[in-house]
Design an enzyme around this catalytic site. Structure first.
Site, PDB file in Angstrom:
ATOM      1  N   THR A 201       0.806  -1.205   0.000  1.00 21.06           N
ATOM      2  CA  THR A 201       0.000   0.000   0.000  1.00 21.06           C
ATOM      3  C   THR A 201       0.847   1.267   0.000  1.00 21.06           C
ATOM      4  O   THR A 201       1.831   1.352   0.729  1.00 21.06           O
ATOM      5  CB  THR A 201      -0.794  -0.009   1.310  1.00 21.06           C
ATOM      6  OG1 THR A 201      -1.541  -1.198   1.334  1.00 21.06           O
ATOM      7  CG2 THR A 201      -1.660   1.205   1.458  1.00 21.06           C
ATOM      8  N   ASP A 232      -7.504  -2.521   5.682  1.00 21.83           N
ATOM      9  CA  ASP A 232      -7.644  -1.212   6.331  1.00 21.83           C
ATOM     10  C   ASP A 232      -7.610  -0.038   5.360  1.00 21.83           C
ATOM     11  O   ASP A 232      -8.119   1.048   5.665  1.00 21.83           O
ATOM     12  CB  ASP A 232      -6.506  -1.019   7.339  1.00 21.83           C
ATOM     13  CG  ASP A 232      -5.148  -1.078   6.641  1.00 21.83           C
ATOM     14  OD1 ASP A 232      -4.947  -1.985   5.801  1.00 21.83           O
ATOM     15  OD2 ASP A 232      -4.300  -0.210   6.919  1.00 21.83           O
TER      16      ASP A 232
HETATM   17  N1  ASP Z   1      -2.855  -2.686   4.436  1.00 18.99           N
HETATM   18  C1  ASP Z   1      -3.128  -3.373   3.211  1.00 18.99           C
HETATM   19  C2  ASP Z   1      -4.204  -4.364   3.409  1.00 18.99           C
HETATM   20  O1  ASP Z   1      -4.262  -4.992   4.443  1.00 18.99           O
HETATM   21  C3  ASP Z   1      -1.974  -4.073   2.617  1.00 18.99           C
HETATM   22  C4  ASP Z   1      -0.657  -3.521   2.875  1.00 18.99           C
HETATM   23  O2  ASP Z   1      -0.458  -2.418   3.326  1.00 18.99           O
HETATM   24  O3  ASP Z   1       0.257  -4.236   2.606  1.00 18.99           O
HETATM   25  O4  ASP Z   1      -4.970  -4.561   2.504  1.00 18.99           O
END
Ligand code: ASP
Length: 342
Positions: A201, A232
């Site tokens: 992300t 999230d």
């Molecule tokens: N936070 C993101 C999710 O859980 C993924 C990530 O940041 O790697 O979808």
């Protein structure tokens, strides 16, 4: 008799000390605000994503425009493993995207499980600006995007995502361990450099020359996730939060854990209590470590935050989380986040 003893003998040491404290407070109050400034998760992305964001900020544009333009760099990168349509798909081989955006006036917009649309962050912004709602998902979000002039893209996976998916299919193991070891994540096709980093992300937060804060967060979520799974990143308060009186925060890592503690909201609230951005991020990570029903050795979470003075910080559960900060002369600094567990 030294100065302190002399003051004590005169009964004015307390006064002297309190004056000293006050002059320090005055010094910190008069320190110029560090603005404009932009920071984003994962230096690997920040080094390019912060560039258009900084251009907008340094030319006097708004933090909102800056964060949208910034994260679009990652969304448009066909080699990005984890953001935009070039990213890794879900278990069924379909790329689904999540994003949210928040400005300095508590305006929010979000999309989740969006398919075949190139810039989910732009759709999130349109949700914020053109609807009475704050979140659209799935087919409805896609329909809204198309109605607003966005083109429906094909379903083909990018070269790298296809290779990573084929590799994952060999075992079809659902093991969401992320970002602890670079190059050793479970979703990585051997030798596939574009997927060498199993992250992630992009969360971007910025303050413009007027001192206004905004943030954006966009992702394909966890690679090879269960169909329909939302993390999230599109959830205001979890993956992103902005309070223009206090500061802004964004998260990356295991979304379930971030949602569990309302992570980014919590970081902002800790800053409201007077903590520095780094302390606030650390306290949120501590809360995850203490309360997760999972084994904290197997999950990764990282936060970054900024306050109204333009001070910034980050903190992660494990090593290997970094972020990029652009301020001052426009250079992007790589910051290796502190972390809690070895
Ligand atoms: N936070 C993101 C999710 O859980 C993924 C990530 O940041 O790697 O979808």
């Amino acid at each position: 008799m030294n100065r302190r003893q002399l003051l004590a003998s005169l009964g004015i040491s307390g006064l002297a000390l309190s004056l000293k404290g006050r002059s320090q407070t005055i010094a910190s109050l008069t320190k110029p605000v560090n603005k404009p400034i932009v920071l984003s998760t994962w230096y690997n992305q920040s080094k390019t994503a912060n560039v258009p964001a900084w251009k907008i900020l340094s030319e006097g544009g708004t933090a909102l425009d800056a964060v949208e333009a910034g994260v679009q760099v990652s969304e448009n990168d066909p080699e990005n493993c984890c953001v935009g349509l070039g990213a890794n798909p879900d278990r069924e081989g379909i790329v689904t995207l999540d994003a949210c955006i928040m400005d300095h006036k508590y305006q929010i917009g979000s999309v989740a499980a969006l398919e075949q649309i190139k810039s989910p962050i732009h759709v999130a912004r349109l949700v914020m600006e053109k609807t009475p709602h704050v979140m659209l998902v799935g087919a409805g979000a896609q329909q809204f995007a198309v109605q607003n002039g966005m083109e429906l893209q094909g379903l083909e996976l990018s070269f790298h995502a296809k290779r990573a998916y084929e590799e994952w299919l060999r075992k079809s193991e659902y093991k969401p361990v992320m970002n602890i070891e670079k190059g050793h994540g479970p979703y990585i096709a051997p030798g596939d450099e574009a997927n060498e980093f199993n992250h992630d992300t992009i969360g971007m937060i910025a303050m413009d020359k007027n001192g206004n804060l905004s943030g954006a967060c966009t992702t394909s979520g966890m690679g090879f996730k269960m169909r329909g799974r939302i993390g999230d990143s599109p959830i205001i308060g979890a993956g992103l939060y902005v309070d223009n009186e206090v500061g802004a925060a964004t998260a990356t890592g295991q979304g379930e854990e971030v949602i569990r503690i309302c992570g980014s909201f919590l970081v902002v609230e800790f800053m409201r209590q007077g903590m520095s951005p780094e302390q606030a991020c650390k306290k949120a990570v501590e809360r995850i470590k203490k309360n997760t029903p999972k084994d904290a050795n197997t999950i990764q979470v990282g936060f970054i935050a900024i306050n109204k003075k333009g001070e910034y910080g980050g903190y992660a559960l494990h090593r290997n989380f970094d972020y990029g900060v652009t301020d001052g002369n426009g250079d992007t600094k790589k910051i290796d986040s502190k972390f809690m567990m070895q």
